[in-house]
Design a protein around this motif. Structure first.
Motif, short mmCIF file in Angstrom:
data_model
loop_
_atom_site.label_atom_id
_atom_site.label_comp_id
_atom_site.label_asym_id
_atom_site.label_seq_id
_atom_site.Cartn_x
_atom_site.Cartn_y
_atom_site.Cartn_z
N SER A 355 0.85 -1.19 0.00
CA SER A 355 0.00 0.00 0.00
C SER A 355 0.88 1.24 0.00
N LEU A 356 0.27 2.37 -0.30
CA LEU A 356 1.01 3.62 -0.32
C LEU A 356 1.55 3.93 1.06
N LEU A 357 2.79 4.39 1.10
CA LEU A 357 3.42 4.71 2.37
C LEU A 357 3.01 6.11 2.83
N PRO A 358 2.99 6.33 4.15
CA PRO A 358 2.71 7.70 4.64
C PRO A 358 3.86 8.63 4.30
N LEU A 359 3.64 9.91 4.53
CA LEU A 359 4.64 10.92 4.16
C LEU A 359 5.93 10.78 4.95
N ASN A 360 5.87 10.17 6.14
CA ASN A 360 7.07 10.03 6.96
C ASN A 360 7.82 8.73 6.69
N ALA A 361 7.46 8.01 5.61
CA ALA A 361 8.11 6.74 5.28
C ALA A 361 8.52 6.73 3.81
N HIS A 362 9.56 5.93 3.50
CA HIS A 362 10.00 5.82 2.11
C HIS A 362 10.79 4.51 1.94
N LEU A 363 11.01 4.14 0.67
CA LEU A 363 11.83 2.98 0.31
C LEU A 363 13.21 3.46 -0.12
N LEU A 364 14.21 2.61 0.09
CA LEU A 364 15.58 2.98 -0.25
C LEU A 364 16.33 1.76 -0.73
N TRP A 365 16.83 1.83 -1.99
CA TRP A 365 17.73 0.80 -2.53
C TRP A 365 19.16 1.27 -2.31
N GLU A 366 20.02 0.36 -1.86
CA GLU A 366 21.45 0.67 -1.77
C GLU A 366 22.26 -0.60 -2.01
N ARG A 367 23.42 -0.39 -2.61
CA ARG A 367 24.32 -1.51 -2.88
C ARG A 367 25.31 -1.64 -1.73
N VAL A 368 25.50 -2.88 -1.25
CA VAL A 368 26.46 -3.12 -0.17
C VAL A 368 27.86 -2.79 -0.67
N ASN A 369 28.59 -2.01 0.12
CA ASN A 369 29.94 -1.55 -0.24
C ASN A 369 29.92 -0.73 -1.53
N GLY A 370 28.81 -0.10 -1.80
CA GLY A 370 28.71 0.73 -2.99
C GLY A 370 28.98 2.19 -2.67
N THR A 371 28.76 3.04 -3.63
CA THR A 371 28.96 4.48 -3.48
C THR A 371 27.61 5.17 -3.36
N GLN A 372 27.67 6.48 -3.21
CA GLN A 372 26.43 7.25 -3.11
C GLN A 372 25.64 7.16 -4.40
N ALA A 373 26.32 6.91 -5.50
CA ALA A 373 25.61 6.78 -6.78
C ALA A 373 24.78 5.51 -6.83
N ASP A 374 25.07 4.56 -5.92
CA ASP A 374 24.32 3.30 -5.89
C ASP A 374 23.14 3.35 -4.93
N VAL A 375 22.74 4.54 -4.52
CA VAL A 375 21.62 4.72 -3.60
C VAL A 375 20.46 5.38 -4.34
N LYS A 376 19.27 4.81 -4.17
CA LYS A 376 18.08 5.39 -4.80
C LYS A 376 16.94 5.39 -3.80
N LYS A 377 16.26 6.53 -3.69
CA LYS A 377 15.20 6.73 -2.70
C LYS A 377 13.87 6.98 -3.40
N SER A 378 12.81 6.44 -2.83
CA SER A 378 11.48 6.63 -3.44
C SER A 378 10.94 8.02 -3.16
N LYS A 379 9.97 8.42 -3.96
CA LYS A 379 9.30 9.71 -3.77
C LYS A 379 8.14 9.53 -2.80
N PRO A 380 7.60 10.64 -2.27
CA PRO A 380 6.47 10.54 -1.33
C PRO A 380 5.29 9.79 -1.95
N ASN A 381 4.66 8.94 -1.11
CA ASN A 381 3.45 8.19 -1.49
C ASN A 381 3.69 7.16 -2.59
N GLU A 382 4.94 6.79 -2.83
CA GLU A 382 5.23 5.73 -3.80
C GLU A 382 5.19 4.37 -3.11
#
Length: 480
Positions: A355-382
């Motif tokens: 279900s849609l997340l509240p405004l105070n929550a989000h999803l985050l992909w990150e690669r183990v031992n990766g760089t900042q370029a390997d991090v991706k964050k969801s937008k509100p209500n995604e």
């Protein structure tokens, strides 16, 4: 000087006579005592000798007498009263509003009059309520004397003043309307009654019990696919010593506007015993046994993505209901395409919640031992977050609420072996050659078919020509 002394003496004599006359008047003035209906009141008889007998009367009717033996009279409260032997006080049990009036304590030739004012506070539903109810309290007073004008203040269980709406009916009946109750309002309240003439300062305690949940706010529970989750509703009926029976049920619906499915029925007796009955086989669940009696629990094994939704515990008492919801949010990770990553290829990793997340929550992909370029964050209500991956490695998806990681799921992206790359390359080349060969074959077949068609067409034309030429020769011979 003599006349002046005579005047002073006369005034002193008048004052002395008046003073003597006032003594019996004041002696016969009734003493005021206050009692509360349903409670016990003790009426005092001041000045009585310890070895003297006593007779208590109510409106000239004997209530109790204590001489050589204890005697019971015929007054209405006689069966609910007794004389305390040492003090000669009259104790009246389970006081009623109609017990108000004038009581007389007689010993020897002496009489002491007590005027009893009785308050009766009526609480609807015997003080048992559900949240959001607006109780209306009634305070009655009764006396044989003129009724005083009362000032009433209510204090809740935390000793805070409660705002009420007052109305009264000829000083005898006061109506107090409270605001909406909450489960936290349970406890002992005080009705403070004051009056100036006669002087009254009385506290009337009463119990308020609001059945509900220890934490009535909406809860959100996060779980990953194939995990085990326990949903718990903590009731307050034991904490507030609830003395009435009530019923309840547990419902589930996947979406807000969906039809709810009843999972469980339960009832709690006045003694606090629970009885539960399963109602649904929509999916498998368990009712744990090792838990506090005031807790309703639901255990789900190997949660599926479609087990998400609203789980509601509903309580019912006296044709009223209250409920609390727990929202179960399920998260899963997947890849497209599935399998090892060939060299030079890409794969899309997908992190999804139910279900849609509240405004105070989000999803985050990150690669183990990766760089900042390997991090991706969801937008509100995604509810879904995708990331494109071109190299092998371990990736984590986090569900974060208020900077707190609620769930973390890992997805390893493995690099395909070299021989698989060769096979894939060979298959690609072989496929291309096969497609090219098929195309050539189609072209050759098309050309051959076109030639055969043209040859057949010429033969048809030649046959027609010969046929026409032969016909002409026959006609020429006939003409000769």
């Amino acid at each position: 000087m003599k006349s002046c002394g005579t005047v002073v003496s006369s005034m002193l004599a008048v004052f002395f006579v008046l003073h003597l006359g006032l003594i019996p008047i004041m002696g016969h003035q009734d003493e005021l005592q206050v009692g509360v209906a349903g409670q016990t009141v003790i009426l005092n008889c001041r000045g009585i000798p310890a070895d003297s007998g006593v007779t208590w009367k109510y409106s000239k009717v004997v209530v109790r007498a204590l001489t050589t033996n204890a005697l019971r009279g015929k007054a209405t409260m006689s069966t609910r009263s007794e004389i305390i032997p040492n003090t000669k006080q009259l104790k009246v049990l389970n006081l009623k509003l109609t017990d108000a009036g004038t009581y007389t304590c007689e010993y020897g030739s002496h009489k002491v009059h007590i005027s009893l004012l009785v308050f009766e506070l009526t609480i609807p539903s015997d003080g048992h309520f559900l949240p959001n109810e607006v109780p209306v309290l009634t305070l009655m007073q009764n006396s044989s004397k003129p009724l005083p004008n009362l000032s009433i203040t209510l204090f809740n269980s935390t000793n805070n003043t409660v705002i009420t709406k007052h109305s009264q009916n000829a000083l005898q009946k006061y109506i107090l309307q409270l605001e909406e109750l909450e489960a936290a309002d349970s406890g002992t309240w005080i009705c403070h009654v004051r009056a100036g003439s006669p002087l009254i300062n009385e506290n009337i305690p009463f119990d308020v019990k609001v059945l509900g949940f220890q934490n009535p706010a909406l809860e959100r529970k996060y779980a990953s696919v194939d995990s085990t989750v326990i949903l718990s509703w903590h009731l307050n009926f034991q904490k507030i010593i609830w003395k009435k029976g009530f019923t309840g049920q547990l419902n589930w619906k996947q979406q807000e506007n969906a039809t709810p499915h009843e999972l469980l029925d339960f009832n709690v007796t006045a003694s606090g015993e629970q009885h539960k009955t399963k109602k649904s086989s929509h999916f498998r669940f368990e009712i744990p046994e090792s838990k506090p009696e005031s807790t309703i629990e639901l255990k789900l094994h190997k949660v599926h993505f479609n087990h998400s939704g609203q789980y509601q515990c509903q309580l019912a008492y006296n044709r009223r209901r209250t409920q609390k919801n727990i929202e179960l949010v399920v998260m899963k990770v997947s890849a497209n395409p599935v399998g090892p990553l060939p060299r030079g290829a890409n794969v899309t990793l997908i992190c999804q919640v139910s279900s849609l997340l509240p405004l105070n929550a989000h999803l985050l992909w990150e690669r183990v031992n990766g760089t900042q370029a390997d991090v991706k964050k969801s937008k509100p209500n995604e509810a879904k977050l995708e990331v494109n991956v071109s190299a092998a490695g371990l990736w984590n998806c986090h569900l974060i609420e208020d900077n707190d990681r609620k769930i973390s799921l890992s997805y390893p992206v493995e690099e395909a072996p070299v021989w698989i790359s060769y096979v894939v390359t060979g298959a690609s080349i072989g496929g291309s050659v096969l497609v090219f060969g098929l195309a050539c074959l189609c072209i050759i077949s098309g050309i051959s078919w076109q030639r055969r068609r043209q040859r057949a067409k010429r033969m048809i034309q030649a046959r027609q020509y010969l046929l026409e030429n032969k016909t002409c020769q026959c006609q020429h011979r006939l003409n000769k």
